[in-house]
Design a protein around this motif. Structure first.
Motif, mmCIF file in Angstrom:
data_model
loop_
_atom_site.group_PDB
_atom_site.id
_atom_site.type_symbol
_atom_site.label_atom_id
_atom_site.label_comp_id
_atom_site.label_asym_id
_atom_site.label_seq_id
_atom_site.Cartn_x
_atom_site.Cartn_y
_atom_site.Cartn_z
ATOM 1 N N UNK A 230 -18.063 17.792 20.580
ATOM 2 C CA UNK A 230 -17.988 19.153 20.046
ATOM 3 C C UNK A 230 -17.862 19.117 18.530
ATOM 4 N N UNK A 231 -17.048 18.181 18.017
ATOM 5 C CA UNK A 231 -16.881 18.087 16.568
ATOM 6 C C UNK A 231 -18.194 17.687 15.891
ATOM 7 N N UNK A 232 -18.936 16.770 16.514
ATOM 8 C CA UNK A 232 -20.231 16.388 15.958
ATOM 9 C C UNK A 232 -21.187 17.575 15.914
ATOM 10 N N UNK A 233 -21.274 18.330 17.022
ATOM 11 C CA UNK A 233 -22.146 19.506 17.051
ATOM 12 C C UNK A 233 -21.672 20.561 16.047
ATOM 13 N N UNK A 234 -20.368 20.738 15.954
ATOM 14 C CA UNK A 234 -19.805 21.696 15.010
ATOM 15 C C UNK A 234 -20.196 21.333 13.579
ATOM 16 N N UNK A 235 -20.063 20.052 13.220
ATOM 17 C CA UNK A 235 -20.442 19.601 11.878
ATOM 18 C C UNK A 235 -21.924 19.836 11.623
ATOM 19 N N UNK A 236 -22.753 19.523 12.608
ATOM 20 C CA UNK A 236 -24.197 19.729 12.489
ATOM 21 C C UNK A 236 -24.530 21.200 12.273
ATOM 22 N N UNK A 289 -7.328 27.095 23.472
ATOM 23 C CA UNK A 289 -7.648 28.500 23.208
ATOM 24 C C UNK A 289 -7.871 28.723 21.715
ATOM 25 N N UNK A 290 -7.055 28.067 20.877
ATOM 26 C CA UNK A 290 -7.250 28.181 19.430
ATOM 27 C C UNK A 290 -8.631 27.655 19.043
ATOM 28 N N UNK A 325 -13.327 28.126 10.021
ATOM 29 C CA UNK A 325 -13.664 26.704 9.890
ATOM 30 C C UNK A 325 -12.396 25.850 9.913
ATOM 31 N N UNK A 326 -11.387 26.257 9.157
ATOM 32 C CA UNK A 326 -10.138 25.502 9.116
ATOM 33 C C UNK A 326 -9.446 25.526 10.476
ATOM 34 N N UNK A 327 -9.503 26.662 11.158
ATOM 35 C CA UNK A 327 -8.873 26.760 12.480
ATOM 36 C C UNK A 327 -9.520 25.785 13.464
ATOM 37 N N UNK A 328 -10.848 25.682 13.430
ATOM 38 C CA UNK A 328 -11.547 24.769 14.336
ATOM 39 C C UNK A 328 -11.210 23.318 14.006
#
Length: 403
Positions: A230-236, A289-290, A325-328
């Motif tokens: 998920x973090x990789x996809x989020x960064x992309x 949830x966050x 962005x910071x929350x994720x």
């Protein structure tokens, strides 16, 4: 209970985060100065691209190795040990600049120095992230990751501005010296801190098996493997609305420095406020949830930024985009810290750093050329919709208590 296991932990974590922000300030300042120097001296995109590659590729290659070391060796020594060769390489360059008369030779030497700095970051970053849960009680991790995110946002905003100011009134050598000074100060603060004894793996100390064990652990554990993915996809998917924001502003609102500056200021202000909010609030009781709601909000703001034609509304959305962005990022970091066994956290955060250092250039490589074929607004809206879809999938799985 906390005082028993974490004596003076608030003081120690603040001093630790401060030491890392000081070194990060110098590193970011110099890295920006190097890119600007290449741009001003050559006006050639190939040199700017070369410096950008040297800033990420070595870190991408070495991050997982750095994670292995963070599980095997004292993390404080690794962090200081990574800063030392970076500062030494910078000092060598300060001494060498007057002796190098050829501009291509100077640029090549600066490229080598940039690569060394990136290698150091590959060692340092996993160790830094793994130290935080050593110092902070588990229930306070989200708050202090939020403080860390806020401090880093301030550094990432002020360092480029400081680089421009120093570069405008001084020389390249003076700019490089700032990094040496900040490295000495940051390492000096860290050297005075006594960190808790870290839990180490009981497996035989062999490098290749360590790597295999780390990868197997990360992806055999479905929760951790999916978080990393998920973090990789989020960064992309951050690239269109985040890293290509300047291009959108030029094409949609006008090529003026005021607009570009306003976007940078508002974006980093949102990230800073996001860190403060997370440090005070601490997120929902269920961390997932966050993360889910942060991804949903992030995607929604990205869509809005892509569709709006009003610059003030765009800035408003950019501000909340920075908060989301910071929350994720804080949620994913905290979940990994909480769910990963202490003896293997270095390797997991090595993979975490690898995801960022790999997916960000991949996103630039993918979306950058696409902006010449497809309207950037469509790419922003599409990436936002994809993030909302990811949030929806996570939310549905959470209902069945299986992320």
């Amino acid at each position: 209970m906390h005082n028993l296991y974490y004596p003076n932990w608030q003081r120690k974590i603040i001093l630790f985060l401060t030491s890392q922000c000081i070194t990060l300030f110098g590193s970011t300042l110099v890295q920006m100065a190097l890119v600007w120097y290449a741009a001003m001296e050559t006006s050639q995109g190939i040199w700017v691209a070369a410096f950008s590659i040297c800033s990420y590729l070595p870190q991408f290659i070495l991050s997982f190795v750095g994670g292995v070391w963070a599980d095997r060796y004292p993390r404080k020594i690794l962090i200081i040990g990574a800063d030392t060769p970076i500062a030494f390489a910078t000092l060598v360059m300060v001494c060498a600049v007057p002796l190098i008369t050829s501009k291509p030779a100077l640029l090549a030497a600066l490229l080598v120095m940039s690569a060394i700095r990136s290698l150091g970051a590959g060692i340092q970053t996993p160790a830094v992230t793994a130290v935080i849960p050593q110092l902070v009680p588990k229930e306070q991790l989200m708050r202090y990751n939020g403080i860390n995110a806020s401090m880093q946002a301030v550094v990432n905003f002020t360092a480029p501005a400081a680089a421009g100011a120093v570069f405008a009134i001084s020389t390249l050598r003076t700019t490089l010296m700032i990094d040496i000074v900040t490295a000495v100060i940051g390492s000096g603060i860290l050297s005075c801190l006594a960190l808790p004894v870290q839990e180490k793996s009981t497996e035989p100390q062999s490098f290749l098996p360590d790597i295999i064990t780390g990868i197997r652990y990360a992806f055999k554990n479905r929760f951790i493997g999916k978080l990393l993915f998920i973090y990789g996809l989020f960064t992309l998917l951050c690239v269109p609305a985040g890293y290509l924001a300047g291009l959108l502003v030029r094409r949609t609102f006008g090529n003026t420095y005021w607009y570009l500056t306003a976007v940078e200021v508002v974006g980093f202000a949102g990230m800073t406020v996001g860190g403060v909010v997370m440090s005070i609030w601490g997120g929902f009781r269920k961390r997932e949830r966050t993360l889910t709601e942060g991804l949903f909000a992030f995607g929604a703001f990205a869509i809005g930024m892509g569709l709006t034609k009003n610059f003030i509304l765009y800035l408003f959305l950019m501000f909340f985009y920075g908060i989301a962005l910071t929350a994720v990022q804080t949620s994913i970091t905290t979940l990994l810290q909480e769910k990963t066994e202490p003896a293997i956290q270095g390797r997991v955060f090595g993979l975490f750093s690898t995801m960022y250092a790999g997916f960000l250039p991949l996103g630039m490589l993918l979306f950058g050329p696409l902006t010449d074929l497809v309207p950037l607004q469509w790419l922003m809206a599409g990436s936002g919709a994809a993030l909302i879809a990811i949030a929806g999938i996570i939310g549905v799985r959470l209902k069945f208590r299986n992320i």
